[in-house]
Design a protein around this motif. Structure first.
Motif, mmCIF file in Angstrom:
data_model
loop_
_atom_site.group_PDB
_atom_site.id
_atom_site.type_symbol
_atom_site.label_atom_id
_atom_site.label_comp_id
_atom_site.label_asym_id
_atom_site.label_seq_id
_atom_site.Cartn_x
_atom_site.Cartn_y
_atom_site.Cartn_z
ATOM 1 N N ARG A 50 -8.568 -4.501 23.854
ATOM 2 C CA ARG A 50 -8.536 -5.892 23.394
ATOM 3 C C ARG A 50 -7.323 -6.588 23.987
ATOM 4 O O ARG A 50 -6.305 -5.963 24.256
ATOM 5 N N THR A 51 -7.405 -7.883 24.163
ATOM 6 C CA THR A 51 -6.290 -8.607 24.770
ATOM 7 C C THR A 51 -5.565 -9.475 23.745
ATOM 8 O O THR A 51 -4.404 -9.809 23.933
ATOM 9 N N GLU A 52 -6.259 -9.796 22.663
ATOM 10 C CA GLU A 52 -5.677 -10.654 21.634
ATOM 11 C C GLU A 52 -4.440 -9.961 21.030
ATOM 12 O O GLU A 52 -4.547 -8.872 20.490
ATOM 13 N N ASN A 82 -1.893 -1.032 19.074
ATOM 14 C CA ASN A 82 -3.136 -0.264 19.038
ATOM 15 C C ASN A 82 -4.311 -1.018 19.659
ATOM 16 O O ASN A 82 -5.433 -0.983 19.157
ATOM 17 N N ARG A 85 -7.717 1.637 23.088
ATOM 18 C CA ARG A 85 -8.241 2.785 22.361
ATOM 19 C C ARG A 85 -9.439 3.362 23.073
ATOM 20 O O ARG A 85 -10.164 2.643 23.754
ATOM 21 N N ALA A 241 -17.071 -11.583 23.283
ATOM 22 C CA ALA A 241 -15.715 -11.045 23.338
ATOM 23 C C ALA A 241 -15.705 -9.521 23.325
ATOM 24 O O ALA A 241 -14.874 -8.886 23.982
ATOM 25 N N LYS A 242 -16.635 -8.937 22.592
ATOM 26 C CA LYS A 242 -16.715 -7.488 22.529
ATOM 27 C C LYS A 242 -17.085 -6.904 23.901
ATOM 28 O O LYS A 242 -16.681 -5.800 24.236
ATOM 29 N N HIS B 466 3.645 4.600 17.948
ATOM 30 C CA HIS B 466 2.181 4.596 17.988
ATOM 31 C C HIS B 466 1.615 5.764 17.183
ATOM 32 O O HIS B 466 0.682 5.614 16.399
ATOM 33 N N TYR B 470 -0.434 4.776 14.008
ATOM 34 C CA TYR B 470 -1.888 4.744 14.174
ATOM 35 C C TYR B 470 -2.574 6.103 14.227
ATOM 36 O O TYR B 470 -3.785 6.173 14.172
ATOM 37 N N PHE B 649 -14.715 -14.462 17.794
ATOM 38 C CA PHE B 649 -15.374 -13.956 16.584
ATOM 39 C C PHE B 649 -14.680 -14.523 15.350
ATOM 40 O O PHE B 649 -15.312 -14.981 14.408
#
Lengths: 274, 661
Positions: A50-52, A82, A85, A241-242, B466, B470, B649
């Motif tokens: 993800r980039t957000e 995180n 992933r 976005a996914k 990390h 996590y 989203f």
């Protein structure tokens, strides 16, 4: 034998009777242009990025010694947010069964159970069969499937389920091929068998504007299902976005403005989901 | 909403016209009282008389339950210098005024002022006279307006006890109004559906009201909690302690949920206001339909009802020394602390233990020298004991501003126990799990390196951050059983550390799982912690997973947060689960949520709060995602963690929420 799973979700309220835990199998033989689970398409583990919120710290790009990071060219064990992933994790039958049985007391008292979903669970038919056999008699077992599988695989897996939820997307074989990448002959053959199998089942149709929600298609589906229960699921536009997170391109050819008004009167036993 | 109620709603809630009619009381009570060297009791009484005399009766044409404050501010009874003197000699809890009690409305509504006159102190008599006089002026105003219905109510109460539903509701309003005017705060409502029920039932049986008419009157009454509430003291607006408790069992184990309980839930849903705050007492035999009624309220996004489990709370209170009858009659204080109406004099929120700090101190002082985890945990225990010593030592010579009117609503002061919040349970448990796993079991992390990394806010070792944040067992998350096991040890140690202590009022100490605002305050006392929490990040609210945990889902969260024997840490403090309101779109979601709550109760969880989260919160979550890790949103047939969704989203869900709400 191992199964590749990309998610396990508790308290799913739309994947069968009661409160359910849904197991998402990774890998799908179809390529529906409206797919909302692009991370379930590939039958291999992949990077979900993800980039957000990315800090651009570069830590994930520095070399690392982890074996599992090698194929991705990124370190999976360092992102402070995180955001990097792996998606897709291998389970053996015992481990996954133990994870699912942990909440047996919850399902026993509250109803509900386990739903196998995906991706497409039948792409991992051997693992599904083994898992279902292992859980048989202990939990209520449901499957969500597109039905695209060798008949023998379809039968041996769904026969071990207490509920089968099967998609019927498009009745015309050519249109089906255009929008999902495969023909529907195998699917319809399996669906016909399911209708007379005596196994509790329902059909589902995603209402994709101008593609599946046309009067012609819905009438054909209604004809096919007859008195069997069918759920109609409205389209949602959130997939793009996914796609980026799993490095895919969303080819959006769907215009929600073109959604047809749904006429339930074609059907004998249908529900329109919200 | 029906027309007469809608008129009241618009007036009090939308337009708030009554607020513009308030006027300031410019009397400098403290200067005047101080100059005259008046006793505290005389001051409380005199201020009450003077302000009550200033009150101007106002009645709306549609209004049935009356009494609305018109004096906007009431000055303190002590000067700053006097307070300094008092504080030097005593432990003063919060503002010093009496708070967080559950008054005995039941007895007074039954008896009326006249029956209490003989035994009352002169101050109490004067205060009863003052408020009776205000009621008489309301009655006169009603007469002018031709409102004989109101006149008839005040012909009876408060001089004499109530004889019907309407009189009982109006009498409650008089008493509640008086307590706030006296200066007491966090005045709770208690088991309203129990002590009002006889009046309700009598009128219903006699055919005075249909169920619907009774409901209309109840809505009118519920609105009264929101008329003056902006003037009620609290940490934040809305923190006013108007907690109402519904349902539950009696001392013989009979289920007390009745038609009035049901109407209260419905009235709360009809008005959709934050007061009164609804609490439901339930147990393993509570029918699913009651959880469904509660879930309909949760769906509205008000953050209640909050559930308390009689199966755990009643025996837990008994083990702490509460009599069976009193324990069975428990209610909650302003937030969640378990107290007893009419006879309890507990200070349920006297202090708070910073649990992550205890673990942190133990890591720094003894982890390196500990031969194994058990030895290390002994030092955690002794840190907890030392901190409890410090909390206990601070609290002596407790003094409260006298409260003659509140004293009229106290039958006894049987329980003078002190409650201590246990803040950061999940963060501390997760940290213990990390230490056990990496330092002692796997030996892959040295204590020195852990301390250095925490001191440097993990800047020196992002991979460790990390890993701890996590990839390490956490309560509510996959593989979190180890952390849940740690919570059992930790809460046990907290409970043991307070056990056997006697407080300065002769009562005991109670350990709890609430945080109040300490989840921010205690976090500020901490650097980075061994659970991978960075310096400056807040702790979880009450008894809930750490904010950056990616939980497995509500079932696992419930499993882990009901692992400990909650009877031992029973000061109160709920497991908090947050759901986006979109999750309620499915037709059967109410039933499914009800099942989840029932599961929690069957697992012997003690207290549960569920939130349907609103778009405002989601916008906050966009700005600060780590604080909202648990936020679940429903997309259509699937659910997702809001913060794990990419922005398009998120924006869409927010837009859709705004559309559907």
């Amino acid at each position: 034998m191992q199964g590749l799973i990309f998610d396990i979700k508790e308290f799913s309220t739309n994947d069968g009777d009661g409160v359910r835990t849904t197991v998402f199998f990774k890998g799908c033989p179809l390529r529906c242009i409206w797919c909302h689970n692009p991370e379930g398409l590939s039958p291999n583990p992949e990077l979900y990025e993800r980039t957000e919120g990315c800090l651009d710290c570069g830590l994930c790009r520095a070399p690392c010694a982890h074996e599992e990071c090698r194929t991705f060219g990124r370190c999976l064990h360092v992102c402070p947010k995180n955001l990097v992933r792996p998606v897709g994790r291998y389970y053996d039958v015992d481990t996954l069964a133990a994870r699912l049985l942990r909440q047996k007391s919850f399902f026993d008292s509250m109803g509900g159970g386990i739903t196998l979903s995906g991706g497409e669970p039948l792409l991992q038919a051997d693992f599904c069969e083994a898992l279902l056999t292992r859980l048989s008699g202990q939990l209520h077992l449901a499957i969500e499937t597109c039905g695209y599988a060798a008949h023998e695989d379809f039968v041996r897996v769904v026969s071990r389920c207490d509920l089968v939820m099967m998609d019927l997307k498009l009745m015309d074989p050519n249109t089906h091929r255009t929008y999902t990448g495969v023909g529907n002959e195998q699917i319809l053959a399996n669906a016909k068998w399911l209708k007379t199998s005596g196994i509790p089942h329902l059909f589902r149709t995603p209402l994709i504007p101008d593609i599946t929600d046309t009067e012609e298609n819905l009438r054909a589906i209604a004809n096919f299902v007859g008195t069997d229960r069918i759920e109609l699921l409205p389209y949602n536009t959130l997939a793009a976005a996914k796609y980026a997170a799993v490095h895919r391109t969303f080819t959006d050819r769907i215009d929600p403005e073109h959604a047809h008004p749904i006429d339930l009167s074609f059907f004998q036993n249908a529900v329109l989901r919200k | 909403m029906k027309e007469p109620l809608k008129q009241l709603y618009n007036y009090y809630i939308i337009d708030r016209t009554h607020r513009s009619l308030r006027f300031a009381c410019n009397i400098d009570f403290s200067a005047e009282f101080s100059a005259q060297k008046l006793s505290p009791e005389e001051r409380m009484c005199r201020r009450f008389e003077r302000v009550t005399a200033l009150e101007i009766p106002r009645i709306l044409p549609e209004e049935k339950i009356v009494l609305t404050r018109s004096v906007s501010n009431v000055g303190d009874i002590f000067t700053k210098e006097e307070w300094d003197e008092i504080r030097a000699a005593h432990y003063i809890h919060e503002s010093g005024y009496v708070s967080n009690l559950s008054p005995d409305y039941e007895g007074m509504i039954r008896d009326g002022f006249e029956a209490r006159y003989e035994d009352a102190t002169p101050y109490q008599r004067r205060m009863m006279d003052a408020i009776t006089n205000l009621c008489d002026r309301y009655s006169a105003e009603a007469k002018n307006m031709g409102r004989e219905d109101i006149v008839r109510v005040f012909d009876r109460i408060p001089r004499k006890g109530a004889t019907n539903f309407r009189e009982a509701l109006q009498f409650f309003r008089v008493l509640h109004f008086s307590l706030w005017l006296e200066g007491d705060y966090h005045n709770t409502v208690g088991r309203f559906d129990q002590y009002i029920y006889p009046y309700y039932k009598k009128d219903r049986d006699a055919g005075v009201y249909t169920k619907e008419e009774a409901f209309d009157l109840l809505c009118d009454f519920f609105l009264s909690f929101n008329k003056d509430s902006d003037m009620y003291f609290g940490q934040q607006q809305g923190d006013n302690g108007q907690s109402m408790v519904l349902g539950g069992i009696d001392e013989n184990g009979n289920d007390c949920y009745n038609e009035l309980s049901e109407l209260c839930l419905k009235a709360s849903g009809e008005l959709c206001l934050i007061d009164p705050k609804i609490n439901l007492r339930v147990n393993k035999n509570t029918p699913l339909e009651i959880f469904e009624e509660g879930s309909r309220l949760t769906k509205l996004g008000l953050g209640f009802p909050q559930y308390s489990n009689d199966d755990v709370v009643i025996p837990g209170l008994e083990k702490m020394g509460y009599s069976h009858a009193d324990a069975a009659n428990y209610v909650v204080a302003a937030c969640w602390e378990f107290i007893i109406p009419g006879v309890g004099d507990d200070i349920a929120n006297v202090g708070a233990l910073n649990l992550p700090l205890m673990v942190d101190r133990a890591i720094r002082s003894h982890a390196a020298a500990s031969s194994d985890f058990d030895a290390f945990f002994e030092t955690v225990k002794s840190e907890i004991v030392s901190e409890c010593d410090r909390i206990a030592e601070k609290i002596h010579d407790v003094w409260f501003v006298p409260s003659p009117f509140m004293d009229l609503l106290r039958k006894d002061r049987k329980y003078r126990n002190f409650g201590v919040h246990g803040c950061g349970v999940s963060s501390a448990s997760d940290a213990l799990a990390a230490v056990k796993k990496y330092v002692f079991d796997e030996k892959t992390l040295t204590v020195d390196h852990l301390i250095e990394s925490m001191d440097k806010n993990f800047k020196n070792d992002p991979a460790l951050l990390h890993q701890l944040r996590y990839e390490t067992p956490k309560m509510g998350c996959e593989g979190g059983e180890l952390a849940a096991e740690m919570s059992v040890k930790l809460l046990g140690a907290f409970s043991d550390a307070l056990k056997g202590r006697t407080n300065c009022l002769g009562g005991i100490w109670r350990a709890g799982t609430g945080t109040a605002m300490f989840y921010l305050w205690h976090a500020a006392e901490l650097g980075a912690t061994a659970d991978g929490r960075l310096k400056g990040e807040p702790l979880g609210t009450n008894f809930s997973p750490v904010l950056f945990a990616k939980t497995e889902g509500p079932v696992t969260v419930i499993d882990h947060f009901s692992a400990a024997d909650m009877e031992r840490t029973l000061n109160g403090g709920p497991l908090t689960l947050e759901f986006a309101s979109g999750i309620f779109k499915e037709d059967d979601s109410i039933r499914k949520l009800a099942m989840l709550i029932k599961y929690f109760i069957e697992r012997r969880g003690h207290q549960l709060q569920l939130n349907a989260v609103n778009p405002e919160k989601m916008k906050d979550a966009q700005k600060d995602p780590d604080r909202y890790r648990q936020l679940v949103v429903r997309i259509w047939g699937w659910s997702a963690y809001f913060v794990e969704l990419d922005k398009p989203f998120q924006d869409h869900v927010i837009a859709r929420q705004e559309y559907t709400l």
